[in-house]
Design a protein around this motif. Sequence first.
Motif, PDB file in Angstrom:
ATOM      1  N   ALA A 156       0.976  -1.347  -0.051  1.00 60.15           N
ATOM      2  CA  ALA A 156      -0.028  -0.309  -0.107  1.00 60.15           C
ATOM      3  C   ALA A 156       1.021   1.709  -0.612  1.00 60.15           C
ATOM      4  O   ALA A 156       0.425   2.202  -0.456  1.00 60.15           O
ATOM      5  N   LEU A 157       2.146   1.390   1.015  1.00 56.50           N
ATOM      6  CA  LEU A 157       2.897   2.464   0.743  1.00 56.50           C
ATOM      7  C   LEU A 157       4.252   2.140   0.579  1.00 56.50           C
ATOM      8  O   LEU A 157       5.122   2.382   1.957  1.00 56.50           O
ATOM      9  N   PRO A 158       4.596   1.885  -0.703  1.00 53.42           N
ATOM     10  CA  PRO A 158       6.410   0.468  -0.555  1.00 53.42           C
ATOM     11  C   PRO A 158       6.876   2.256  -0.388  1.00 53.42           C
ATOM     12  O   PRO A 158       8.314   1.703  -0.287  1.00 53.42           O
ATOM     13  N   MET A 159       6.687   3.077  -0.374  1.00 49.60           N
ATOM     14  CA  MET A 159       7.818   4.177  -0.272  1.00 49.60           C
ATOM     15  C   MET A 159       7.962   4.973   0.847  1.00 49.60           C
ATOM     16  O   MET A 159       8.908   6.152   0.850  1.00 49.60           O
ATOM     17  N   LEU A 160       7.153   4.758   1.814  1.00 45.67           N
ATOM     18  CA  LEU A 160       6.947   5.318   2.989  1.00 45.67           C
ATOM     19  C   LEU A 160       8.175   5.448   3.577  1.00 45.67           C
ATOM     20  O   LEU A 160       8.343   6.794   4.491  1.00 45.67           O
ATOM     21  N   ARG A 161       8.760   4.658   4.119  1.00 46.62           N
ATOM     22  CA  ARG A 161      10.183   4.849   4.148  1.00 46.62           C
ATOM     23  C   ARG A 161      11.483   5.204   3.791  1.00 46.62           C
ATOM     24  O   ARG A 161      12.826   4.901   4.245  1.00 46.62           O
ATOM     25  N   ALA A 162      10.812   5.151   2.259  1.00 52.40           N
ATOM     26  CA  ALA A 162      12.351   4.931   1.267  1.00 52.40           C
ATOM     27  C   ALA A 162      13.637   6.370   0.882  1.00 52.40           C
ATOM     28  O   ALA A 162      14.371   6.369   0.884  1.00 52.40           O
ATOM     29  N   VAL A 163      12.518   7.750   1.202  1.00 60.02           N
ATOM     30  CA  VAL A 163      13.475   9.062   1.306  1.00 60.02           C
ATOM     31  C   VAL A 163      13.868   9.393   2.501  1.00 60.02           C
ATOM     32  O   VAL A 163      12.854   9.534   3.411  1.00 60.02           O
ATOM     33  N   LYS A 164      15.150   9.564   2.485  1.00 62.97           N
ATOM     34  CA  LYS A 164      16.144   9.570   3.975  1.00 62.97           C
ATOM     35  C   LYS A 164      16.221  11.014   3.721  1.00 62.97           C
ATOM     36  O   LYS A 164      15.914  11.828   2.969  1.00 62.97           O
ATOM     37  N   ASP A 165      15.969  11.323   5.530  1.00 58.12           N
ATOM     38  CA  ASP A 165      16.264  13.381   5.556  1.00 58.12           C
ATOM     39  C   ASP A 165      17.546  12.692   5.670  1.00 58.12           C
ATOM     40  O   ASP A 165      18.075  12.212   5.817  1.00 58.12           O
ATOM     41  N   ALA A 166      18.407  14.476   5.883  1.00 62.75           N
ATOM     42  CA  ALA A 166      19.949  14.713   6.038  1.00 62.75           C
ATOM     43  C   ALA A 166      20.261  13.875   6.773  1.00 62.75           C
ATOM     44  O   ALA A 166      21.224  13.102   7.377  1.00 62.75           O
ATOM     45  N   ALA A 167      19.668  13.733   8.001  1.00 68.40           N
ATOM     46  CA  ALA A 167      19.381  13.454   9.399  1.00 68.40           C
ATOM     47  C   ALA A 167      19.711  11.913   9.335  1.00 68.40           C
ATOM     48  O   ALA A 167      20.457  10.631   9.991  1.00 68.40           O
ATOM     49  N   GLU A 168      18.984  11.248   8.635  1.00 67.38           N
ATOM     50  CA  GLU A 168      18.814  10.093   8.693  1.00 67.38           C
ATOM     51  C   GLU A 168      20.304   9.609   7.009  1.00 67.38           C
ATOM     52  O   GLU A 168      20.990   8.274   7.636  1.00 67.38           O
ATOM     53  N   LEU A 169      20.646  10.286   6.675  1.00 72.45           N
ATOM     54  CA  LEU A 169      21.321   9.770   5.511  1.00 72.45           C
ATOM     55  C   LEU A 169      22.977  10.360   5.972  1.00 72.45           C
ATOM     56  O   LEU A 169      23.698   9.638   6.191  1.00 72.45           O
ATOM     57  N   ASP A 170      23.396  10.856   7.200  1.00 70.85           N
ATOM     58  CA  ASP A 170      24.199  10.765   7.870  1.00 70.85           C
ATOM     59  C   ASP A 170      24.414   9.463   8.261  1.00 70.85           C
ATOM     60  O   ASP A 170      25.714   8.677   9.241  1.00 70.85           O
ATOM     61  N   ARG A 171      23.491   9.175   9.259  1.00 67.82           N
ATOM     62  CA  ARG A 171      23.541   8.103   9.500  1.00 67.82           C
ATOM     63  C   ARG A 171      23.997   6.531   9.043  1.00 67.82           C
ATOM     64  O   ARG A 171      24.511   5.491   9.096  1.00 67.82           O
ATOM     65  N   LEU A 172      23.632   6.629   7.641  1.00 69.68           N
ATOM     66  CA  LEU A 172      23.822   5.488   6.674  1.00 69.68           C
ATOM     67  C   LEU A 172      24.486   5.866   6.300  1.00 69.68           C
ATOM     68  O   LEU A 172      25.973   4.668   5.975  1.00 69.68           O
ATOM     69  N   ALA A 173      25.249   7.087   6.243  1.00 66.77           N
ATOM     70  CA  ALA A 173      26.553   7.829   5.876  1.00 66.77           C
ATOM     71  C   ALA A 173      27.630   6.989   7.169  1.00 66.77           C
ATOM     72  O   ALA A 173      29.287   6.049   6.657  1.00 66.77           O
ATOM     73  N   ALA A 174      27.819   7.063   8.271  1.00 71.19           N
ATOM     74  CA  ALA A 174      28.067   6.213   9.206  1.00 71.19           C
ATOM     75  C   ALA A 174      28.383   5.121   9.303  1.00 71.19           C
ATOM     76  O   ALA A 174      29.416   4.973   9.728  1.00 71.19           O
TER      77      ALA A 174
END
Length: 376
Positions: free
Chosen positions: A143-161
Amino acid sequence: MTGTAAPAPFTADDYRARLARAARAAADAGLAGLLVAPGPDLVWLTGYTPTAATERLTLLVLAPGRDPVLVVPTLEAADAEKAPGAPALTLRDWTDGKDPYALTAALLDGSGRFGVSDNAWALHLLALQRTLPGTSYAALTEALPMLRAVKDAAELDRLAAAGAAADATFEEIRNVRFGGRREAEVAADLDRLLREHGHTVVDFTIVAAGPNGADPHHEAGDRVIADGDMVVLDFGGLLGGYGSDTSRTVHVGTPTDEERRVHDLVREAQEAGFRAVRPGVACQEVDRAARAVIERAGYGPYFIHRTGHGIGVTTHEPPYMIEGERQPLVPGMCFSVEPGIYLPGRFGVRVEDIVTVTEEGGRRLNDTERELVVVD
């Protein structure tokens, strides 16, 4: 922990914004609301993880135009109140012997279609259906496959770390001895190094030597790694609540010309998939770009999985880089690009980076050497 400092925790306002975003997405999808059980969706929306998943109902009820409510067993209410997103929620607790489904039903309209988190227990969903026979349900991935797909800046920082920590792990593991040791011993080294570099959870440490490398999900075992073995390494977990996932293929001793050629093909395919990343391009185009390199070389039947998967609070989530997925790429999406060639009974090769979509194209969150690395 080595490396960078831990990121600042998410605030109640961060979770409040996510809850509002999810409610809007539900309304736009024509849903009467969302029902979110313990799991990655609940963590992302509220920061709450119950101490244990049990037969007692815990459920976030999120409906457009209404305050979000978290239904919890009374014996877990104190823990729920400590969750970082708790100030953005109303808590409704229930005691053993009471009917939690009647409590939940009172928060919903008597009819409508609701999105339900994928890992909700059938026990709870069937009980809600009996209580509210006019309702119907759809899995959130549908129903909402992209709900968590687009990350904000803080999430991107965590993924980069997390990606940087996985890279540091590879830089160390390539210098340990492989020959004469069991796969499980090298896997234990990977686990230890990931934790030393800040991971709080290690999800997987694939070490697949020789013919075991032809199994993409091989679990490290007692096979002794020998001189002449190609070895697929695939490892990752969670750092700061966000995932890492990288693959490199190494060789014990001098590789043959064929082994080098196959590895070069996979590396070229991975580069082609990465180069295809840009806003507006359909997910399937990343798969097509990587797969075309392998198919042109005659190894198409030996590339037996999708090119990539999303990553965030879990290591596998939408979007998926696979034929038929027409979802356009959007800046902030993060996913793996991981083509492979698997020759049964002989060896396998995989090269994997996590990539995020930018306004200009793609940015890798892994940057260790992609050439074939020779180890002892």
